[in-house]
Design a protein around this motif. Structure first.
Motif, mmCIF file in Angstrom:
data_model
loop_
_atom_site.group_PDB
_atom_site.id
_atom_site.type_symbol
_atom_site.label_atom_id
_atom_site.label_comp_id
_atom_site.label_asym_id
_atom_site.label_seq_id
_atom_site.Cartn_x
_atom_site.Cartn_y
_atom_site.Cartn_z
ATOM 1 N N TYR A 138 0.669 -1.243 0.016
ATOM 2 C CA TYR A 138 0.178 -0.022 -0.102
ATOM 3 C C TYR A 138 0.986 1.078 -0.054
ATOM 4 O O TYR A 138 0.736 2.255 -0.814
ATOM 5 N N ALA A 139 1.913 1.260 0.738
ATOM 6 C CA ALA A 139 3.051 2.500 0.813
ATOM 7 C C ALA A 139 3.466 2.648 -0.323
ATOM 8 O O ALA A 139 3.804 3.885 -0.950
ATOM 9 N N ILE A 140 3.902 1.597 -1.050
ATOM 10 C CA ILE A 140 4.576 1.763 -2.448
ATOM 11 C C ILE A 140 3.417 2.236 -3.424
ATOM 12 O O ILE A 140 3.730 3.095 -3.991
ATOM 13 N N SER A 141 2.330 1.711 -3.538
ATOM 14 C CA SER A 141 1.670 2.032 -4.686
ATOM 15 C C SER A 141 0.848 3.374 -4.267
ATOM 16 O O SER A 141 0.466 3.714 -5.389
ATOM 17 N N THR A 142 1.008 3.855 -3.294
ATOM 18 C CA THR A 142 0.538 5.370 -3.090
ATOM 19 C C THR A 142 1.477 6.266 -2.918
ATOM 20 O O THR A 142 1.379 7.603 -2.779
ATOM 21 N N LEU A 143 2.755 5.961 -3.466
ATOM 22 C CA LEU A 143 3.807 7.040 -3.255
ATOM 23 C C LEU A 143 3.583 8.172 -4.288
ATOM 24 O O LEU A 143 3.709 9.375 -3.963
ATOM 25 N N VAL A 144 3.266 7.731 -5.460
ATOM 26 C CA VAL A 144 3.047 8.855 -6.468
ATOM 27 C C VAL A 144 1.937 9.834 -5.962
ATOM 28 O O VAL A 144 2.087 11.104 -6.283
ATOM 29 N N SER A 145 0.647 9.399 -5.752
ATOM 30 C CA SER A 145 -0.247 10.223 -5.200
ATOM 31 C C SER A 145 0.172 11.270 -3.906
ATOM 32 O O SER A 145 -0.253 12.295 -3.969
ATOM 33 N N ARG A 146 1.113 10.620 -3.115
ATOM 34 C CA ARG A 146 1.243 11.223 -1.925
ATOM 35 C C ARG A 146 2.564 12.188 -2.355
ATOM 36 O O ARG A 146 2.650 13.526 -1.699
ATOM 37 N N TYR A 147 3.108 12.162 -3.360
ATOM 38 C CA TYR A 147 4.178 12.877 -3.803
ATOM 39 C C TYR A 147 3.617 14.230 -4.591
ATOM 40 O O TYR A 147 4.367 15.020 -4.922
ATOM 41 N N ASP A 148 2.186 13.956 -5.175
ATOM 42 C CA ASP A 148 1.627 14.829 -6.205
ATOM 43 C C ASP A 148 2.094 16.129 -5.496
ATOM 44 O O ASP A 148 1.484 16.618 -4.566
ATOM 45 N N GLY A 149 2.684 17.158 -6.252
ATOM 46 C CA GLY A 149 2.810 18.608 -5.787
ATOM 47 C C GLY A 149 4.025 18.568 -5.108
ATOM 48 O O GLY A 149 4.662 19.998 -4.887
ATOM 49 N N LEU A 150 4.495 17.545 -4.537
ATOM 50 C CA LEU A 150 5.510 17.882 -3.490
ATOM 51 C C LEU A 150 7.212 17.767 -4.134
ATOM 52 O O LEU A 150 8.032 18.351 -3.966
ATOM 53 N N TYR A 151 7.055 16.683 -5.254
ATOM 54 C CA TYR A 151 8.087 16.243 -5.764
ATOM 55 C C TYR A 151 7.909 15.961 -7.288
ATOM 56 O O TYR A 151 6.759 15.846 -7.744
ATOM 57 N N ASP A 152 8.945 16.325 -8.326
ATOM 58 C CA ASP A 152 8.787 15.900 -9.492
ATOM 59 C C ASP A 152 8.313 14.454 -9.931
ATOM 60 O O ASP A 152 8.665 13.657 -9.190
ATOM 61 N N PHE A 153 7.715 14.324 -11.051
ATOM 62 C CA PHE A 153 7.503 12.786 -11.550
ATOM 63 C C PHE A 153 8.600 11.764 -11.455
ATOM 64 O O PHE A 153 8.659 10.724 -11.112
ATOM 65 N N PRO A 154 9.720 12.235 -12.077
ATOM 66 C CA PRO A 154 11.063 11.372 -12.016
ATOM 67 C C PRO A 154 11.428 10.923 -10.740
ATOM 68 O O PRO A 154 11.581 9.832 -10.472
ATOM 69 N N THR A 155 11.398 11.769 -9.784
ATOM 70 C CA THR A 155 11.536 11.542 -8.365
ATOM 71 C C THR A 155 10.694 10.385 -7.770
ATOM 72 O O THR A 155 11.183 9.498 -7.242
ATOM 73 N N ALA A 156 9.440 10.689 -8.152
ATOM 74 C CA ALA A 156 8.382 9.735 -7.661
ATOM 75 C C ALA A 156 8.639 8.259 -8.188
ATOM 76 O O ALA A 156 8.572 7.238 -7.585
ATOM 77 N N ILE A 157 9.107 8.189 -9.586
ATOM 78 C CA ILE A 157 9.320 7.076 -10.309
ATOM 79 C C ILE A 157 10.621 6.333 -9.683
ATOM 80 O O ILE A 157 10.555 5.091 -9.119
ATOM 81 N N ASN A 158 11.587 6.967 -9.431
ATOM 82 C CA ASN A 158 12.765 6.548 -8.868
ATOM 83 C C ASN A 158 12.577 6.002 -7.340
ATOM 84 O O ASN A 158 12.783 4.979 -6.927
ATOM 85 N N ASP A 159 11.751 6.871 -6.545
ATOM 86 C CA ASP A 159 11.249 6.262 -5.227
ATOM 87 C C ASP A 159 10.409 5.007 -5.240
ATOM 88 O O ASP A 159 10.801 4.198 -4.261
ATOM 89 N N MET A 160 9.809 4.945 -6.097
ATOM 90 C CA MET A 160 8.789 3.687 -6.203
ATOM 91 C C MET A 160 9.783 2.495 -6.438
ATOM 92 O O MET A 160 9.685 1.320 -5.795
#
Length: 197
Positions: A138-160
């Motif tokens: 759950y934590a992994i699958s919601t990373l991108v939505s939790r990052y929305d507006g805080l980090y850029d998309f490439p950072t979210a992909i790397n973090d996933m």
């Protein structure tokens, strides 16, 4: 692990996806992220059913099960289907491969993930010490939505990717080996892997 370059795997995953028709039309990031989440959910289903990779069974099947088959490709596919397909390890590998594909399509560098994997291997696994498997997914699958507006998309992909790698390390899964096996398996599959999308 110190010589790994995830950008090479990213490019391979993207090429395999292109060769199999997954990029014949333009689709959104959300489409591809939904497919990543579907792979993570397949890992959850495998965990619920107790389907884990058995290295001993795999090695036995690889040596004895398919002797005499004319094509190495047939042997590989048969052993993969019997021993790896639809396991927790397979689901996690598929999720990372889909993230590699998305990164390749959007030309996202995976140097951050590579650096984290080499320098912080111990810390990555510690993140999952007090979480259940489902809480971790759950934590992994919601990373991108939790990052929305805080980090850029490439950072979210790397973090996933880094997060899935950390979970795999915690579970004592050789994720790189499973990714390599699944990418080889995917090369032999039909267009769109027999699916609509």
């Amino acid at each position: 692990m110190s010589n790994i370059d995830l950008n090479i795997l990213r490019d391979q995953a993207y090429k395999i996806a292109c060769d199999h028709g997954f990029h014949d039309k333009e689709l959104s990031n959300e489409h591809f992220l939904c497919l990543v989440i579907s792979e993570l959910m397949e890992a959850v289903e495998a965990d619920r059913k107790g389907k884990r990779f058995d290295k001993g069974k795999y090695e036995y099947n690889e040596i004895t099960e398919c002797q005499g088959w004319p094509a190495t490709e047939e042997k590989f596919i048969n052993v993969f289907n019997r021993c790896i397909k639809d396991t927790v390890e397979d689901g996690l590998a598929d999720a990372v491969i889909r993230l590699f594909d998305l990164a390749g399509m959007r030309n996202i560098s995976l140097e951050i993930t590579t650096k984290d994997m080499v320098e912080n291997t111990g810390n990555m696994a510690e993140l999952y010490k007090y979480k259940t498997f489902t809480e971790s997914i759950y934590a992994i699958s919601t990373l991108v939505s939790r990052y929305d507006g805080l980090y850029d998309f490439p950072t979210a992909i790397n973090d996933m990717i880094t997060s899935i790698w950390g979970l795999a390390k915690y579970l004592d899964i050789d994720l790189l080996w499973h990714i390599e096996q699944k990418m080889m398996y995917n090369q032999f599959r039909e267009k769109m892997h027999g699916k609509k999308y």
